[in-house]
Structures are given as structure tokens and as C-alpha cells.
Design a protein around this motif. Structure first.
Motif, PDB file in Angstrom:
ATOM      1  N   PHE A  37      28.285  57.033  38.627  1.00  0.00           N
ATOM      2  CA  PHE A  37      28.707  56.815  37.248  1.00  0.00           C
ATOM      3  C   PHE A  37      30.192  57.095  37.085  1.00  0.00           C
ATOM      4  O   PHE A  37      30.901  56.356  36.402  1.00  0.00           O
ATOM      5  N   MET A  38      30.684  58.137  37.747  1.00  0.00           N
ATOM      6  CA  MET A  38      32.092  58.481  37.589  1.00  0.00           C
ATOM      7  C   MET A  38      32.993  57.586  38.436  1.00  0.00           C
ATOM      8  O   MET A  38      34.003  57.066  37.964  1.00  0.00           O
ATOM      9  N   LEU A  39      32.623  57.359  39.708  1.00  0.00           N
ATOM     10  CA  LEU A  39      33.482  56.593  40.596  1.00  0.00           C
ATOM     11  C   LEU A  39      33.650  55.145  40.144  1.00  0.00           C
ATOM     12  O   LEU A  39      34.654  54.502  40.454  1.00  0.00           O
ATOM     13  N   MET A  40      32.664  54.632  39.400  1.00  0.00           N
ATOM     14  CA  MET A  40      32.727  53.246  38.942  1.00  0.00           C
ATOM     15  C   MET A  40      33.052  53.157  37.451  1.00  0.00           C
ATOM     16  O   MET A  40      32.818  52.135  36.817  1.00  0.00           O
ATOM     17  N   ASN A  41      33.589  54.249  36.902  1.00  0.00           N
ATOM     18  CA  ASN A  41      33.952  54.322  35.493  1.00  0.00           C
ATOM     19  C   ASN A  41      35.468  54.490  35.407  1.00  0.00           C
ATOM     20  O   ASN A  41      36.010  55.532  35.795  1.00  0.00           O
ATOM     21  N   LEU A  42      36.166  53.477  34.916  1.00  0.00           N
ATOM     22  CA  LEU A  42      37.627  53.519  34.915  1.00  0.00           C
ATOM     23  C   LEU A  42      38.188  54.636  34.054  1.00  0.00           C
ATOM     24  O   LEU A  42      39.297  55.120  34.299  1.00  0.00           O
ATOM     25  N   ALA A  43      37.442  55.061  33.025  1.00  0.00           N
ATOM     26  CA  ALA A  43      37.930  56.166  32.195  1.00  0.00           C
ATOM     27  C   ALA A  43      37.991  57.464  32.990  1.00  0.00           C
ATOM     28  O   ALA A  43      38.846  58.315  32.749  1.00  0.00           O
ATOM     29  N   ALA A  44      37.078  57.603  33.955  1.00  0.00           N
ATOM     30  CA  ALA A  44      37.033  58.825  34.762  1.00  0.00           C
ATOM     31  C   ALA A  44      37.759  58.670  36.088  1.00  0.00           C
ATOM     32  O   ALA A  44      38.308  59.633  36.619  1.00  0.00           O
TER      33      ALA A  44
END
Length: 404
Positions: free
Chosen positions: A44-51
Motif C-alpha cells: 500500500f505504501m510503496l505503490m502510493n505516491l503520497a507516501a
């Protein structure tokens, strides 16, 4: 640049105390409200540009223990300061992380190659489609060999990296890899190894051939779990043990009873006590729930989609815990208003009879899901459970004062 944390000024201490009380009441069979959680991992984080504005690098994640270590710390921090749910939020007493090979570890241990599709999480491809029996040629693999040996190397590296170090003022406590705890399930592992076409066709046309393979995979699973538990001094049979087998969604109840249930029984009886047995089943698998309750003693189902919540509650009764909720696409692509409507529809379906329900996405939060949508689900659940003016932790007040 990463965006500012969402939960700035949030009443972490009050929220965490109220959440502990809510879960304790649910576990004691005297629920006070419906908890709402989010299922997510480093994907979820690695593929989330905000994170992660630089985007995912899954090969580096899987092949570098140092990068995996740092990524997991960043993921935990991101979740605790951005994603509102009924889980501990804010700074922990310690950061607890362990090596993670996503959903590849079991099939890879048995001999399947790992691949890195562009823009997707790592996966395995069927390594024994040409001749499924090849998987048995060398006997049960070393439970500490192959991919799992690499996991042990990563664990030792985690211990080195964590020694004497703090992250945001808190110690880091690496945990043993989770490969002594669970399994993806005998049918799912078989589909990963041999391909679902072979498994389903052999179930109908060559059942004895398939049973020989299921026998081997079941014994390999039990041997692996027992070996890891012995290594770390853990009981061979655990309370509240949760299995999985998503691929049973491919077959009917009669086929399940004849071809898969006996192996599920073997695994549960070998590695779990009768207390608190659970199972995770993505997909349309609810037709099997009643059988699993009666034959396996399951008292907790973690569901995916689709789920007819009213029908499920009728099938399993009021004392079985169900975890599930809006389809991940509803959360990812719909508006907050639509998410609230779907959440309220589920909560009003009859699933709350007995109180043993946990609201979550169905199933595994998609990257780039808007926080406004996850908060719409959480807020609808909390308002439905507590009623107007009944919010001792002040979470609803905070939501009202910090609209997105």
C-alpha cells in the motif's frame, strides 16, 4: 515530496485506550461497538505516491534486507500517522517488523520462480505445470532452506540494523519471520504450483492423482510449521490460529467436502487447538462457511468479495465473527458519500446480530485509495455504533473539525 501527515493534532492516547477497550469487549463476547480496521501492507505504501513519491521498487525490496527494513519502518509510521482505524495509532512503544516476501514465500519455497511484473507486486508462476509430480521428487523441502533460508538471513540482518538504533525516538524490535505461523492453503498452493486448470480438471477426472499431490503438500505444510515452532520454542498447536485457502472459491460445496476438507482437517488438527479457529477466504467462498463451521470448528471468517452479509449471518449464526466490508474498488474509486452509503447498507444488513462483526475493506486496501474514503467508512461505522453524542475519545469531533 511526501504529503504532511493526515492525523496531526489527533487524540492518539484517548483513541488508543478506547480501541483497546472495544477489542477486549469483542473478544470477551460482550461487544460494545463494531471495530473498523484497514488491511494493508508495504504494498500500500510503496505503490502510493503520497507516501512513496519515487514509486515502487519491488525487486530492491525483495532482494535487499536493508531496503526492506527501512521500507517497513516507513510503512508502519505512515499507517500510524495517516490511516484512521481501530488499531494503535501514533508512536508505538517499539517498532516491530519482520522479513516479508509478500505472497511468494510458500510457492517459492516449494520451487516456483519469483517474478516482478511491471507496476505490480512480486508473484510466483506455476513451476510444475509440465509435470506436477516433479514437486515430490526430492521429498519435503528443508523447512529452513531455499527462500526461507534467505528469510533467516534477513532476520539476522534486521537484528544487526536494529541494535542500538531508534526510529522516531522508539526502539526497533525485529520479529521472527512469519513462516512458522500459517499457510496459503492446500488448494491455493496447488494452484500456484501446478496452475488452477490442472487442479480443477484433476479434481474431476483424476482425483487419486490430485490426492497424492494434496497429501504431499499437506505434510510439507505441517512439517514446516512444526519445524519453525520448535526452533523458536513455540507450541506446536496454537489458539486463535488462522488458515487460508482462497482457491476454494473455484469449487462447489460437494467438491470441497470430498477433495479439500480432509486436508484442512489434517492441518487444523496438527497446528491449532480447537480454540478460536479462523480462516481467510477472498472471493466468492461464503457457500463453504457453514461446512467449515460444522466440520472444522471455525469461529472467525476474514472475507473478501462478494459477500451477502445477511445470508452469511443466517448461515453461521450470531456467535461467529465475520470480517468484511465494502469492495476495495468502492473505496478506491467512489466518492465519500457513496462509501458511507455502502458502509451503512452493510451495517444494516443483519450482520451485526450477536455483535461479532469487524468492518474492513473487502479485501486488502488498494494503493492510492483516498484517505477521505477510508475515513468515510470509519466515520460511518463509528457513528452507527456509538450513536449521536457518544464518542468518549473525541474521534468524531476531530473528524468534523478536520474535513478533507
Amino acid at each position: 515530496m511526501p504529503q504532511p501527515d493526515r492525523l496531526q493534532g489527533f487524540p492518539f492516547e484517548e483513541h488508543n485506550a478506547e480501541v483497546r477497550a472495544a477489542w477486549a469487549a469483542l473478544d470477551a463476547g460482550r461487544p460494545t461497538r463494531t471495530p473498523s480496521v484497514l488491511g494493508a501492507n508495504t504494498r500500500f505504501m510503496l505503490m502510493n505516491l503520497a507516501a512513496s513519491p519515487d514509486g515502487p521498487d519491488w525487486r530492491r525490496y525483495m532482494e535487499s534486507p536493508d531496503f526492506m527494513f527501512e521500507s517497513q519502518l516507513r510503512f508502519q509510521r505512515w499507517m500510524r500517522f495517516n490511516m484512521l482505524q481501530d488499531a494503535p495509532l501514533g508512536l508505538p512503544d517499539a517498532w516491530r517488523i519482520s522479513p516479508d516476501f509478500q505472497n511468494t514465500y510458500e510457492a517459492a519455497w516449494l520451487g516456483c520462480p519469483i517474478h516482478y511484473p511491471e507496476g505490480q507486486v512480486p508473484c510466483t508462476t506455476a513451476g510444475f505445470e509440465d509435470c506436477p509430480e516433479r514437486v515430490m521428487e526430492g521429498g519435503i523441502p528443508d523447512p529452513f532452506g531455499g527462500t526461507l533460508a534467505l528469510g533467516l538471513e534477513y532476520y539476522e540482518r534486521y537484528m544487526e540494523l536494529a541494535r542500538g538504533r531508534e526510529y522516531l525516538g522508539r526502539p526497533i524490535e525485529p520479529q521472527m519471520p512469519g513462516w512458522g505461523w500459517g499457510s496459503d492453503g492446500v488448494m491455493t498452493v496447488a494452484c500456484n504450483l501446478f496452475g488452477p486448470n490442472f487442479v480443477c480438471m484433476a479434481m474431476a477426472a483424476e482425483p487419486e492423482r490430485l490426492h497424492a499431490l494434496f497429501e504431499f503438500l499437506t505434510e510439507a505444510t505441517i512439517h514446516r510449521l512444526h519445524s519453525w515452532r520448535r526452533r523458536y520454542g513455540i507450541s506446536l498447536q496454537l489458539d486463535n490460529w488462522c488458515y487460508a485457502d482462497d482457491s476454494v472459491a473455484l469449487i462447489g460445496v460437494a467438491m470441497y467436502r470430498e477433495h479439500v476438507l480432509p486436508y484442512h482437517k489434517r492441518v487444523y488438527d496438527a497446528v491449532a487447538t480447537p480454540k478460536g479457529r479462523g480462516i481467510h477466504l477472498c472471493g466468492n467462498a461464503t457457500r463453504h462457511f457453514k461446512t467449515m463451521c460444522e466440520e472444522l470448528g471455525i469461529v472467525m471468517f476474514d472475507t473478501g468479495f462478494p459477500v451477502d452479509f445477511a445470508w452469511v449471518r443466517e448461515q453461521v449464526g450470531p456467535n461467529v465473527r465475520i470480517q468484511g466490508g465494502p469492495h476495495v474498488d468502492v473505496l478506491r474509486y467512489e466518492t465519500p458519500a457513496a462509501v458511507r452509503i455502502e458502509t451503512e447498507r452493510i451495517l444494516d444488513s443483519g450482520i451485526l446480530e450477536g455483535g461479532q462483526f469487524v468492518l474492513r475493506e473487502g479485501n486488502n486496501l488498494a494503493p492510492e485509495t483516498p484517505i477521505a474514503n477510508t475515513e468515510a467508512m470509519y466515520g460511518a461505522c463509528r457513528r452507527r455504533a456509538l450513536g449521536a453524542g457518544q464518542d468518549p475519545a473525541g474521534v468524531l469531533k476531530w473528524l468534523d473539525e478536520h474535513p478533507l
